[in-house]
Design a protein around this motif. Sequence first.
Motif, mmCIF file in Angstrom:
data_model
loop_
_atom_site.group_PDB
_atom_site.id
_atom_site.type_symbol
_atom_site.label_atom_id
_atom_site.label_comp_id
_atom_site.label_asym_id
_atom_site.label_seq_id
_atom_site.Cartn_x
_atom_site.Cartn_y
_atom_site.Cartn_z
ATOM 1 N N ILE A 64 1.376 -1.291 -0.248
ATOM 2 C CA ILE A 64 -0.256 -0.470 -0.039
ATOM 3 C C ILE A 64 0.685 1.511 -0.019
ATOM 4 N N GLU A 65 2.371 1.627 1.278
ATOM 5 C CA GLU A 65 2.999 2.479 1.057
ATOM 6 C C GLU A 65 3.616 2.455 -0.299
ATOM 7 N N LEU A 66 3.728 1.474 -0.787
ATOM 8 C CA LEU A 66 4.316 1.914 -2.517
ATOM 9 C C LEU A 66 3.653 2.153 -3.072
ATOM 10 N N LEU A 67 2.284 1.999 -3.492
ATOM 11 C CA LEU A 67 1.851 3.086 -4.597
ATOM 12 C C LEU A 67 1.659 4.189 -4.121
ATOM 13 N N GLN A 68 1.789 4.097 -3.219
ATOM 14 C CA GLN A 68 0.645 5.611 -2.818
ATOM 15 C C GLN A 68 1.971 6.537 -2.841
ATOM 16 N N THR A 69 3.573 5.947 -2.952
ATOM 17 C CA THR A 69 4.035 6.714 -2.442
ATOM 18 C C THR A 69 4.876 6.618 -4.306
ATOM 19 N N VAL A 70 4.861 6.479 -4.678
ATOM 20 C CA VAL A 70 5.338 6.216 -6.343
ATOM 21 C C VAL A 70 3.878 7.222 -7.224
ATOM 22 N N GLY A 71 4.722 7.616 -8.578
ATOM 23 C CA GLY A 71 3.995 8.617 -9.276
ATOM 24 C C GLY A 71 2.684 8.112 -9.423
ATOM 25 N N LEU A 118 -5.526 -3.395 -1.341
ATOM 26 C CA LEU A 118 -4.489 -1.671 -2.676
ATOM 27 C C LEU A 118 -5.237 -1.821 -3.546
ATOM 28 N N LYS A 119 -5.865 -2.851 -4.467
ATOM 29 C CA LYS A 119 -7.165 -2.205 -5.250
ATOM 30 C C LYS A 119 -7.301 -0.905 -5.239
ATOM 31 N N ALA A 120 -8.156 -0.503 -3.681
ATOM 32 C CA ALA A 120 -8.282 0.697 -3.334
ATOM 33 C C ALA A 120 -7.596 2.085 -3.923
ATOM 34 N N VAL A 121 -6.201 2.048 -3.425
ATOM 35 C CA VAL A 121 -5.748 2.799 -3.315
ATOM 36 C C VAL A 121 -4.786 2.532 -4.889
ATOM 37 N N ALA A 122 -4.470 2.065 -5.611
ATOM 38 C CA ALA A 122 -4.094 2.292 -7.029
ATOM 39 C C ALA A 122 -4.385 2.965 -7.520
ATOM 40 N N ASP A 123 -3.398 3.414 -8.946
ATOM 41 C CA ASP A 123 -3.800 4.379 -9.686
ATOM 42 C C ASP A 123 -4.468 3.510 -10.826
ATOM 43 N N ASP A 124 -4.048 2.296 -10.930
ATOM 44 C CA ASP A 124 -4.500 1.241 -12.119
ATOM 45 C C ASP A 124 -4.157 0.046 -11.853
ATOM 46 N N LEU A 125 -4.743 -0.868 -12.265
ATOM 47 C CA LEU A 125 -4.915 -2.265 -13.003
ATOM 48 C C LEU A 125 -4.384 -3.126 -13.832
ATOM 49 N N CYS A 126 -3.534 -3.933 -13.464
ATOM 50 C CA CYS A 126 -2.954 -5.069 -14.646
ATOM 51 C C CYS A 126 -3.531 -6.173 -14.582
ATOM 52 N N GLY A 127 -2.774 -7.084 -14.736
ATOM 53 C CA GLY A 127 -3.841 -8.466 -15.448
ATOM 54 C C GLY A 127 -3.210 -9.131 -14.423
ATOM 55 N N HIS A 128 -3.312 -10.588 -14.279
ATOM 56 C CA HIS A 128 -3.300 -11.451 -13.050
ATOM 57 C C HIS A 128 -2.015 -11.906 -13.148
ATOM 58 N N VAL A 129 -1.298 -12.003 -11.869
ATOM 59 C CA VAL A 129 0.350 -12.181 -12.746
ATOM 60 C C VAL A 129 0.123 -13.836 -12.674
ATOM 61 N N ALA A 130 -0.299 -14.701 -13.043
ATOM 62 C CA ALA A 130 -0.650 -15.910 -13.457
ATOM 63 C C ALA A 130 -0.351 -15.470 -15.405
ATOM 64 N N GLU A 131 -0.866 -14.743 -15.640
ATOM 65 C CA GLU A 131 -1.212 -14.219 -16.936
ATOM 66 C C GLU A 131 -1.098 -13.573 -17.508
ATOM 67 N N ASP A 132 0.245 -13.282 -17.042
ATOM 68 C CA ASP A 132 1.636 -11.786 -17.066
ATOM 69 C C ASP A 132 1.326 -10.589 -17.013
ATOM 70 N N GLY A 133 0.945 -10.329 -16.004
ATOM 71 C CA GLY A 133 -0.220 -9.239 -16.277
ATOM 72 C C GLY A 133 1.285 -7.762 -16.064
ATOM 73 N N VAL A 134 2.091 -8.325 -15.591
ATOM 74 C CA VAL A 134 3.056 -6.785 -15.699
ATOM 75 C C VAL A 134 3.574 -6.856 -17.812
ATOM 76 N N TYR A 135 3.982 -7.856 -18.464
ATOM 77 C CA TYR A 135 4.229 -8.027 -19.710
ATOM 78 C C TYR A 135 3.226 -7.276 -19.972
ATOM 79 N N HIS A 136 1.958 -7.774 -20.513
ATOM 80 C CA HIS A 136 0.693 -7.056 -20.660
ATOM 81 C C HIS A 136 0.962 -5.301 -20.799
ATOM 82 N N TYR A 137 0.729 -5.072 -19.316
ATOM 83 C CA TYR A 137 0.499 -3.608 -18.750
ATOM 84 C C TYR A 137 1.937 -3.000 -19.757
ATOM 85 N N CYS A 138 3.298 -3.371 -19.361
ATOM 86 C CA CYS A 138 4.452 -2.265 -19.696
ATOM 87 C C CYS A 138 4.204 -2.614 -21.180
#
Length: 259
Positions: free
Chosen positions: A214-221, A233-253
């Motif tokens: 939570i602090e991690l996401l709140q401290t960055v832009g 965590l979703k409540a404080v996030a600026d955006d959402l990406c996919g599930h870790v099992a579905e390579d969410g980081v890759y698809h977002y980037c």
Amino acid sequence: MSQIKIIFFDVDGTLIDMRKGKISDRTLGTLKSLQANDYILCLATGRGPLALPRFEDFGFDAHLTFNGSYCFDKEQTLLSNPIPKTEIDRLVRNATNLKRPLSIASDKLMVANGKDQDLVDYFAFAHQEVVVSEDFERVVAESDIYQIMMGLRERDYPVMMEGIQQAKITAWWDRAVDIIPANGGKGNGVRHILEKYQLDASQAMAFGDGNNDIELLQTVGLGVAMANASDDLKAVADDLCGHVAEDGVYHYCKAMGLI
């Protein structure tokens, strides 16, 4: 996205699918591509230096470990923020009253005064074993302790933290906790790393999935929560990406033009 210069990544549940226990080839390739595109990459984890994952042909530029209490890059220590020794002694007593063992961690070792199933299962997430040591008390007396790990349920938090002023609980799993300095947390670690690289929060983004992010996401832009993230965590996030099992980081980037 043109202003982003540095990206922070949680490990378990963000880069590593905990059901498989490893990073996918596509997610690892994403990290390599980001680094090739001159983004500074920082691991931001509750794990200590001894439990950091090792990825093939890849290394992070900086590490935020013990939930921000001990941060370092390839050249130097950037932040050393141990729990005060008086608090360690009280925490050990409180755990004993709860009949719970605990593991203490310095930058060089982790030892426990016992183990139970919750603690064993917690360590297993990082492919680590609980090491019970007869030198536990000596390590407490002679070492800087950055984090305590123990099996604990939320109903017992008040008993565990009774009389404690300079430490706090952070947790991403309902059967165990990390105890860190009261002024610690991933957000504090992020601020020190940004200062080192002379960057502003607006130039930083982060990916996470647990309440200790939570602090991690709140401290960055730009804070991005995984689809498998906690509701908090979703409540404080600026955006959402996919599930870790579905390579969410890759698809977002990929979608955002970072790779």
